[in-house]
Design a protein around this motif. Structure first.
Motif, PDB file in Angstrom:
ATOM      1  N   UNK A  39       0.855  -1.176   0.000  1.00  0.00           N
ATOM      2  CA  UNK A  39       0.000   0.000   0.000  1.00  0.00           C
ATOM      3  C   UNK A  39       0.899   1.238   0.000  1.00  0.00           C
ATOM      4  N   UNK A  40       0.360   2.414  -0.342  1.00  0.00           N
ATOM      5  CA  UNK A  40       1.211   3.615  -0.319  1.00  0.00           C
ATOM      6  C   UNK A  40       1.903   3.836   1.023  1.00  0.00           C
ATOM      7  N   UNK A  41       1.193   3.612   2.119  1.00  0.00           N
ATOM      8  CA  UNK A  41       1.828   3.804   3.427  1.00  0.00           C
ATOM      9  C   UNK A  41       2.865   2.715   3.696  1.00  0.00           C
ATOM     10  N   UNK A  42       2.602   1.491   3.278  1.00  0.00           N
ATOM     11  CA  UNK A  42       3.587   0.421   3.427  1.00  0.00           C
ATOM     12  C   UNK A  42       4.820   0.702   2.569  1.00  0.00           C
ATOM     13  N   UNK A  43       4.612   1.259   1.388  1.00  0.00           N
ATOM     14  CA  UNK A  43       5.731   1.614   0.511  1.00  0.00           C
ATOM     15  C   UNK A  43       6.634   2.635   1.183  1.00  0.00           C
ATOM     16  N   UNK A  44       6.043   3.675   1.771  1.00  0.00           N
ATOM     17  CA  UNK A  44       6.841   4.696   2.452  1.00  0.00           C
ATOM     18  C   UNK A  44       7.558   4.086   3.651  1.00  0.00           C
ATOM     19  N   UNK A  45       6.875   3.222   4.399  1.00  0.00           N
ATOM     20  CA  UNK A  45       7.510   2.575   5.556  1.00  0.00           C
ATOM     21  C   UNK A  45       8.673   1.689   5.115  1.00  0.00           C
ATOM     22  N   UNK A  65      -2.630   7.101  -5.015  1.00  0.00           N
ATOM     23  CA  UNK A  65      -1.863   6.786  -3.817  1.00  0.00           C
ATOM     24  C   UNK A  65      -1.202   7.980  -3.152  1.00  0.00           C
ATOM     25  N   UNK A  66      -1.334   9.150  -3.740  1.00  0.00           N
ATOM     26  CA  UNK A  66      -0.597  10.311  -3.241  1.00  0.00           C
ATOM     27  C   UNK A  66      -0.946  10.686  -1.806  1.00  0.00           C
ATOM     28  N   UNK A  67      -2.230  10.794  -1.512  1.00  0.00           N
ATOM     29  CA  UNK A  67      -2.646  11.307  -0.200  1.00  0.00           C
ATOM     30  C   UNK A  67      -2.155  10.397   0.933  1.00  0.00           C
ATOM     31  N   UNK A  68      -2.332   9.094   0.766  1.00  0.00           N
ATOM     32  CA  UNK A  68      -1.888   8.155   1.800  1.00  0.00           C
ATOM     33  C   UNK A  68      -0.375   8.177   1.936  1.00  0.00           C
ATOM     34  N   UNK A  69       0.326   8.249   0.810  1.00  0.00           N
ATOM     35  CA  UNK A  69       1.793   8.291   0.852  1.00  0.00           C
ATOM     36  C   UNK A  69       2.278   9.564   1.532  1.00  0.00           C
ATOM     37  N   UNK A  70       1.614  10.683   1.275  1.00  0.00           N
ATOM     38  CA  UNK A  70       2.018  11.941   1.893  1.00  0.00           C
ATOM     39  C   UNK A  70       1.870  11.866   3.416  1.00  0.00           C
ATOM     40  N   UNK A  71       0.755  11.325   3.866  1.00  0.00           N
ATOM     41  CA  UNK A  71       0.538  11.222   5.312  1.00  0.00           C
ATOM     42  C   UNK A  71       1.618  10.354   5.952  1.00  0.00           C
ATOM     43  N   UNK A  72       1.938   9.231   5.325  1.00  0.00           N
ATOM     44  CA  UNK A  72       2.962   8.340   5.869  1.00  0.00           C
ATOM     45  C   UNK A  72       4.340   8.993   5.832  1.00  0.00           C
ATOM     46  N   UNK A  73       4.626   9.719   4.753  1.00  0.00           N
ATOM     47  CA  UNK A  73       5.933  10.356   4.620  1.00  0.00           C
ATOM     48  C   UNK A  73       6.151  11.408   5.705  1.00  0.00           C
ATOM     49  N   UNK A  74       5.129  12.197   5.990  1.00  0.00           N
ATOM     50  CA  UNK A  74       5.252  13.203   7.049  1.00  0.00           C
ATOM     51  C   UNK A  74       5.467  12.538   8.409  1.00  0.00           C
ATOM     52  N   UNK A  75       4.783  11.423   8.611  1.00  0.00           N
ATOM     53  CA  UNK A  75       4.881  10.734   9.900  1.00  0.00           C
ATOM     54  C   UNK A  75       6.240  10.065  10.078  1.00  0.00           C
ATOM     55  N   UNK A 297       6.229  23.443 -11.996  1.00  0.00           N
ATOM     56  CA  UNK A 297       5.508  24.689 -11.742  1.00  0.00           C
ATOM     57  C   UNK A 297       5.357  24.965 -10.255  1.00  0.00           C
ATOM     58  N   UNK A 298       5.624  23.975  -9.434  1.00  0.00           N
ATOM     59  CA  UNK A 298       5.437  24.153  -7.992  1.00  0.00           C
ATOM     60  C   UNK A 298       4.019  23.946  -7.537  1.00  0.00           C
ATOM     61  N   UNK A 299       3.128  23.512  -8.426  1.00  0.00           N
ATOM     62  CA  UNK A 299       1.740  23.280  -8.029  1.00  0.00           C
ATOM     63  C   UNK A 299       1.667  22.155  -7.008  1.00  0.00           C
ATOM     64  N   UNK A 300       2.473  21.120  -7.211  1.00  0.00           N
ATOM     65  CA  UNK A 300       2.519  20.006  -6.276  1.00  0.00           C
ATOM     66  C   UNK A 300       3.950  19.864  -5.793  1.00  0.00           C
ATOM     67  N   UNK A 301       4.344  20.587  -4.764  1.00  0.00           N
ATOM     68  CA  UNK A 301       5.747  20.583  -4.347  1.00  0.00           C
ATOM     69  C   UNK A 301       6.151  19.271  -3.693  1.00  0.00           C
ATOM     70  N   UNK A 302       7.454  19.097  -3.582  1.00  0.00           N
ATOM     71  CA  UNK A 302       7.997  17.956  -2.849  1.00  0.00           C
ATOM     72  C   UNK A 302       7.532  18.080  -1.393  1.00  0.00           C
ATOM     73  N   UNK A 303       7.107  16.971  -0.814  1.00  0.00           N
ATOM     74  CA  UNK A 303       6.649  16.945   0.576  1.00  0.00           C
ATOM     75  C   UNK A 303       7.826  16.598   1.454  1.00  0.00           C
ATOM     76  N   UNK A 304       8.233  17.531   2.295  1.00  0.00           N
ATOM     77  CA  UNK A 304       9.359  17.305   3.204  1.00  0.00           C
ATOM     78  C   UNK A 304       8.859  17.173   4.621  1.00  0.00           C
ATOM     79  N   UNK A 305       9.488  16.288   5.400  1.00  0.00           N
ATOM     80  CA  UNK A 305       9.040  16.069   6.782  1.00  0.00           C
ATOM     81  C   UNK A 305       9.263  17.308   7.641  1.00  0.00           C
TER      82      UNK A 305
END
Length: 305
Positions: A39-45, A65-75, A297-305
Protein backbone atom coordinates in the motif's frame (compact mmCIF):
# COMPACT_ATOMS: atom_id res chain seq x y z
CA UNK A 1 23.90 14.89 -15.70
CA UNK A 2 21.75 17.99 -15.69
CA UNK A 3 20.16 19.92 -18.48
CA UNK A 4 22.85 22.58 -18.83
CA UNK A 5 21.86 25.86 -17.22
CA UNK A 6 23.91 28.75 -15.79
CA UNK A 7 25.00 28.05 -12.24
CA UNK A 8 23.89 24.41 -12.28
CA UNK A 9 26.34 21.70 -11.29
CA UNK A 10 26.54 18.73 -13.65
CA UNK A 11 26.14 15.46 -11.77
CA UNK A 12 25.84 11.78 -12.60
CA UNK A 13 23.66 9.29 -10.67
CA UNK A 14 25.29 6.40 -8.90
CA UNK A 15 24.53 3.14 -7.21
CA UNK A 16 23.01 3.91 -3.84
CA UNK A 17 25.77 2.03 -2.03
CA UNK A 18 28.67 4.13 -3.34
CA UNK A 19 28.50 6.94 -0.76
CA UNK A 20 26.81 6.14 2.56
CA UNK A 21 26.84 9.84 3.51
CA UNK A 22 24.97 10.92 0.38
CA UNK A 23 21.16 10.93 0.46
CA UNK A 24 19.50 7.97 -1.24
CA UNK A 25 16.94 9.28 -3.73
CA UNK A 26 14.71 6.65 -5.36
CA UNK A 27 12.50 8.28 -8.00
CA UNK A 28 10.56 5.29 -9.38
CA UNK A 29 8.35 3.06 -7.19
CA UNK A 30 4.88 1.54 -7.28
CA UNK A 31 2.16 0.83 -4.74
CA UNK A 32 -1.15 -1.02 -4.76
CA UNK A 33 -2.63 2.08 -6.40
CA UNK A 34 -1.34 0.45 -9.59
CA UNK A 35 0.63 -2.80 -9.78
CA UNK A 36 2.77 -2.77 -6.65
CA UNK A 37 2.14 -5.08 -3.70
CA UNK A 38 2.67 -2.52 -0.89
CA UNK A 39 0.00 0.00 0.00
CA UNK A 40 1.21 3.62 -0.32
CA UNK A 41 1.83 3.80 3.43
CA UNK A 42 3.59 0.42 3.43
CA UNK A 43 5.73 1.61 0.51
CA UNK A 44 6.84 4.70 2.45
CA UNK A 45 7.51 2.58 5.56
CA UNK A 46 9.57 0.11 3.51
CA UNK A 47 11.54 3.02 2.07
CA UNK A 48 12.19 4.44 5.53
CA UNK A 49 13.39 1.05 6.76
CA UNK A 50 15.63 0.69 3.69
CA UNK A 51 17.32 4.02 4.41
CA UNK A 52 15.71 5.93 1.56
CA UNK A 53 15.86 9.68 2.12
CA UNK A 54 13.73 10.75 -0.85
CA UNK A 55 11.04 8.57 -2.41
CA UNK A 56 8.94 9.14 -5.50
CA UNK A 57 5.61 7.36 -5.78
CA UNK A 58 5.01 6.83 -9.50
CA UNK A 59 2.04 4.54 -9.99
CA UNK A 60 0.84 3.77 -13.49
CA UNK A 61 -1.64 6.34 -14.81
CA UNK A 62 -2.98 7.36 -11.40
CA UNK A 63 -2.44 9.73 -8.48
CA UNK A 64 -4.69 7.65 -6.22
CA UNK A 65 -1.86 6.79 -3.82
CA UNK A 66 -0.60 10.31 -3.24
CA UNK A 67 -2.65 11.31 -0.20
CA UNK A 68 -1.89 8.15 1.80
CA UNK A 69 1.79 8.29 0.85
CA UNK A 70 2.02 11.94 1.89
CA UNK A 71 0.54 11.22 5.31
CA UNK A 72 2.96 8.34 5.87
CA UNK A 73 5.93 10.36 4.62
CA UNK A 74 5.25 13.20 7.05
CA UNK A 75 4.88 10.73 9.90
CA UNK A 76 8.00 8.71 9.08
CA UNK A 77 10.29 11.54 8.02
CA UNK A 78 10.70 10.57 4.37
CA UNK A 79 10.79 13.25 1.69
CA UNK A 80 8.14 12.42 -0.92
CA UNK A 81 8.10 13.31 -4.60
CA UNK A 82 4.63 12.87 -6.04
CA UNK A 83 4.63 11.48 -9.55
CA UNK A 84 3.04 9.18 -12.09
CA UNK A 85 4.21 6.73 -14.73
CA UNK A 86 2.31 7.36 -17.94
CA UNK A 87 1.85 4.26 -20.07
CA UNK A 88 2.32 5.22 -23.72
CA UNK A 89 2.21 3.35 -27.00
CA UNK A 90 4.67 3.62 -29.88
CA UNK A 91 3.82 1.19 -32.65
CA UNK A 92 3.47 -2.15 -30.87
CA UNK A 93 5.78 -1.12 -28.04
CA UNK A 94 4.82 0.05 -24.56
CA UNK A 95 6.95 3.00 -23.44
CA UNK A 96 6.72 4.56 -19.99
CA UNK A 97 7.12 8.24 -19.17
CA UNK A 98 7.66 9.26 -15.56
CA UNK A 99 5.98 12.55 -14.72
CA UNK A 100 7.21 14.31 -11.59
CA UNK A 101 5.18 16.93 -9.71
CA UNK A 102 2.26 17.39 -12.11
CA UNK A 103 -0.90 19.22 -11.06
CA UNK A 104 -3.51 16.56 -10.13
CA UNK A 105 -6.22 19.08 -11.00
CA UNK A 106 -5.12 19.34 -14.63
CA UNK A 107 -8.18 18.09 -16.50
CA UNK A 108 -6.41 17.20 -19.74
CA UNK A 109 -3.75 15.02 -18.14
CA UNK A 110 -6.16 13.40 -15.69
CA UNK A 111 -8.62 12.73 -18.51
CA UNK A 112 -5.97 10.94 -20.55
CA UNK A 113 -4.96 8.83 -17.56
CA UNK A 114 -8.59 7.89 -16.87
CA UNK A 115 -9.11 6.89 -20.49
CA UNK A 116 -6.02 4.68 -20.35
CA UNK A 117 -7.14 3.04 -17.09
CA UNK A 118 -10.61 2.29 -18.45
CA UNK A 119 -9.20 0.79 -21.62
CA UNK A 120 -6.75 -1.34 -19.65
CA UNK A 121 -9.52 -2.83 -17.52
CA UNK A 122 -11.54 -4.09 -20.50
CA UNK A 123 -8.37 -5.27 -22.21
CA UNK A 124 -7.44 -7.50 -19.25
CA UNK A 125 -10.75 -9.33 -19.47
CA UNK A 126 -10.13 -10.06 -23.15
CA UNK A 127 -6.63 -11.33 -22.42
CA UNK A 128 -7.91 -13.63 -19.68
CA UNK A 129 -10.59 -15.00 -22.01
CA UNK A 130 -7.92 -15.84 -24.60
CA UNK A 131 -5.71 -17.50 -22.02
CA UNK A 132 -8.55 -19.54 -20.51
CA UNK A 133 -9.67 -20.70 -23.95
CA UNK A 134 -6.15 -22.07 -24.48
CA UNK A 135 -6.24 -24.09 -21.26
CA UNK A 136 -4.45 -21.73 -18.90
CA UNK A 137 -6.23 -21.95 -15.51
CA UNK A 138 -7.37 -18.36 -15.00
CA UNK A 139 -10.67 -16.49 -14.68
CA UNK A 140 -11.37 -12.78 -14.71
CA UNK A 141 -12.93 -12.76 -11.21
CA UNK A 142 -9.63 -14.24 -9.94
CA UNK A 143 -7.79 -11.32 -11.50
CA UNK A 144 -10.16 -8.74 -10.04
CA UNK A 145 -9.50 -10.12 -6.56
CA UNK A 146 -5.84 -9.10 -7.00
CA UNK A 147 -6.66 -5.45 -7.81
CA UNK A 148 -6.77 -3.19 -4.78
CA UNK A 149 -9.79 -0.83 -4.54
CA UNK A 150 -9.22 2.15 -6.80
CA UNK A 151 -6.02 0.67 -8.25
CA UNK A 152 -5.08 0.71 -11.92
CA UNK A 153 -5.51 -2.85 -13.29
CA UNK A 154 -2.66 -4.27 -15.32
CA UNK A 155 -0.99 -7.42 -16.55
CA UNK A 156 0.81 -7.96 -13.22
CA UNK A 157 -2.60 -8.64 -11.66
CA UNK A 158 -3.08 -11.53 -14.09
CA UNK A 159 0.28 -12.85 -12.91
CA UNK A 160 -0.80 -12.41 -9.28
CA UNK A 161 -3.96 -14.44 -9.93
CA UNK A 162 -1.86 -17.23 -11.43
CA UNK A 163 0.36 -17.15 -8.35
CA UNK A 164 -2.66 -17.25 -6.07
CA UNK A 165 -4.12 -20.30 -7.78
CA UNK A 166 -0.77 -22.13 -7.74
CA UNK A 167 -0.03 -22.10 -11.47
CA UNK A 168 3.22 -20.15 -11.11
CA UNK A 169 5.43 -18.91 -8.27
CA UNK A 170 6.52 -15.46 -9.46
CA UNK A 171 5.33 -12.71 -11.79
CA UNK A 172 8.40 -13.15 -13.97
CA UNK A 173 7.20 -16.60 -15.01
CA UNK A 174 3.91 -15.22 -16.30
CA UNK A 175 5.63 -12.46 -18.24
CA UNK A 176 8.06 -14.92 -19.83
CA UNK A 177 5.34 -17.33 -20.87
CA UNK A 178 2.12 -15.44 -21.51
CA UNK A 179 2.12 -11.69 -20.87
CA UNK A 180 4.73 -10.22 -23.22
CA UNK A 181 3.73 -7.91 -26.07
CA UNK A 182 4.57 -10.72 -28.49
CA UNK A 183 2.31 -13.24 -26.74
CA UNK A 184 -0.73 -14.58 -28.64
CA UNK A 185 -2.78 -13.46 -25.63
CA UNK A 186 -1.64 -9.85 -25.78
CA UNK A 187 -4.42 -7.32 -26.38
CA UNK A 188 -3.75 -3.66 -27.03
CA UNK A 189 -5.33 -0.84 -25.04
CA UNK A 190 -5.52 2.91 -25.41
CA UNK A 191 -2.38 4.81 -24.50
CA UNK A 192 -1.22 8.26 -25.54
CA UNK A 193 1.76 8.68 -27.83
CA UNK A 194 5.03 9.20 -25.87
CA UNK A 195 5.54 12.62 -27.46
CA UNK A 196 2.03 13.66 -26.43
CA UNK A 197 2.66 12.30 -22.94
CA UNK A 198 5.61 14.67 -22.56
CA UNK A 199 3.43 17.55 -23.71
CA UNK A 200 0.64 16.60 -21.29
CA UNK A 201 2.98 16.33 -18.30
CA UNK A 202 4.61 19.66 -19.11
CA UNK A 203 1.27 21.41 -19.55
CA UNK A 204 0.26 20.10 -16.12
CA UNK A 205 3.35 21.67 -14.59
CA UNK A 206 5.22 18.38 -14.33
CA UNK A 207 8.64 17.19 -15.42
CA UNK A 208 8.78 14.19 -17.81
CA UNK A 209 11.58 11.62 -17.65
CA UNK A 210 11.74 8.58 -19.91
CA UNK A 211 11.75 5.41 -17.81
CA UNK A 212 14.36 2.70 -18.57
CA UNK A 213 14.56 3.79 -22.25
CA UNK A 214 16.80 0.98 -23.47
CA UNK A 215 15.53 -1.92 -21.38
CA UNK A 216 16.97 -5.18 -22.66
CA UNK A 217 13.83 -7.20 -21.88
CA UNK A 218 11.73 -5.49 -24.58
CA UNK A 219 14.14 -5.29 -27.47
CA UNK A 220 15.19 -2.20 -29.41
CA UNK A 221 11.98 -0.18 -29.40
CA UNK A 222 13.14 3.29 -28.35
CA UNK A 223 15.27 5.05 -30.94
CA UNK A 224 17.39 8.15 -30.56
CA UNK A 225 15.11 9.84 -33.09
CA UNK A 226 12.06 9.21 -30.89
CA UNK A 227 13.85 10.58 -27.84
CA UNK A 228 14.75 13.68 -29.84
CA UNK A 229 11.07 14.15 -30.69
CA UNK A 230 10.17 13.73 -27.02
CA UNK A 231 12.87 16.22 -26.08
CA UNK A 232 11.33 18.77 -28.45
CA UNK A 233 8.00 18.15 -26.69
CA UNK A 234 9.47 18.78 -23.23
CA UNK A 235 11.29 15.61 -22.16
CA UNK A 236 13.57 16.53 -19.26
CA UNK A 237 15.61 13.40 -18.66
CA UNK A 238 16.46 9.73 -19.08
CA UNK A 239 16.34 7.06 -16.38
CA UNK A 240 19.72 5.60 -17.26
CA UNK A 241 20.47 3.72 -14.05
CA UNK A 242 17.95 0.86 -13.85
CA UNK A 243 18.35 -2.88 -13.40
CA UNK A 244 17.11 -3.48 -16.97
CA UNK A 245 20.11 -1.52 -18.29
CA UNK A 246 23.55 -3.03 -18.65
CA UNK A 247 26.77 -1.02 -19.12
CA UNK A 248 26.10 -0.54 -22.83
CA UNK A 249 22.60 0.83 -22.23
CA UNK A 250 23.83 3.14 -19.47
CA UNK A 251 26.58 4.47 -21.72
CA UNK A 252 24.12 5.04 -24.57
CA UNK A 253 21.73 6.93 -22.29
CA UNK A 254 24.52 9.06 -20.82
CA UNK A 255 25.88 9.94 -24.26
CA UNK A 256 22.45 10.92 -25.54
CA UNK A 257 21.79 12.94 -22.40
CA UNK A 258 25.05 14.83 -22.89
CA UNK A 259 24.18 15.59 -26.49
CA UNK A 260 20.68 16.86 -25.71
CA UNK A 261 21.38 18.37 -22.30
CA UNK A 262 19.02 16.03 -20.45
CA UNK A 263 18.92 15.04 -16.81
CA UNK A 264 20.11 11.54 -15.91
CA UNK A 265 18.32 9.68 -13.12
CA UNK A 266 18.61 6.34 -11.38
CA UNK A 267 15.90 4.42 -9.54
CA UNK A 268 14.69 1.02 -8.42
CA UNK A 269 11.31 0.65 -10.18
CA UNK A 270 10.28 -1.14 -6.98
CA UNK A 271 6.99 -3.11 -7.03
CA UNK A 272 7.16 -4.90 -3.68
CA UNK A 273 7.21 -8.69 -3.80
CA UNK A 274 5.95 -8.65 -7.39
CA UNK A 275 9.42 -8.04 -8.82
CA UNK A 276 13.01 -8.62 -7.73
CA UNK A 277 13.78 -4.87 -7.75
CA UNK A 278 15.09 -3.60 -4.40
CA UNK A 279 14.39 -0.15 -2.98
CA UNK A 280 17.36 2.16 -3.43
CA UNK A 281 19.32 -0.19 -5.67
CA UNK A 282 19.92 2.85 -7.89
CA UNK A 283 19.79 6.45 -6.77
CA UNK A 284 19.61 9.96 -8.23
CA UNK A 285 21.96 12.80 -7.33
CA UNK A 286 20.54 15.63 -5.17
CA UNK A 287 21.45 18.15 -7.88
CA UNK A 288 19.26 16.27 -10.35
CA UNK A 289 16.31 16.27 -7.96
CA UNK A 290 16.84 20.01 -7.44
CA UNK A 291 16.73 20.52 -11.20
CA UNK A 292 13.47 18.56 -11.42
CA UNK A 293 11.96 20.75 -8.72
CA UNK A 294 13.20 23.89 -10.49
CA UNK A 295 11.56 22.80 -13.75
CA UNK A 296 8.18 22.05 -12.15
CA UNK A 297 5.51 24.69 -11.74
CA UNK A 298 5.44 24.15 -7.99
CA UNK A 299 1.74 23.28 -8.03
CA UNK A 300 2.52 20.01 -6.28
CA UNK A 301 5.75 20.58 -4.35
CA UNK A 302 8.00 17.96 -2.85
CA UNK A 303 6.65 16.95 0.58
CA UNK A 304 9.36 17.30 3.20
CA UNK A 305 9.04 16.07 6.78
Amino acid sequence: MLRIQPGVVVATPRLASVSPAAPVIDLHTHSTASDGTDTPSELVAAAQQAGIDVLAITDHDTVAGWAEAEQAARHLGVTLVRGIEVSTAYGHASIHVLGYLPDPADETLMGELARARDSRATRLERMVDLMAADGIPITYPEVLRQVAPGATPGRPHIADALIANGTIRHRDEAFREWLTNESPYYVTHYSPDPVRACELVRRAGGVPVLAHPFTRTRGATVTDALIEQMYAAGLAGLEAFHRDHGPAEVARAEALARRLGLLVTGASDYHGVGKHNVLGEHSTEPEVLAAIEAQSSGVTPVVRP
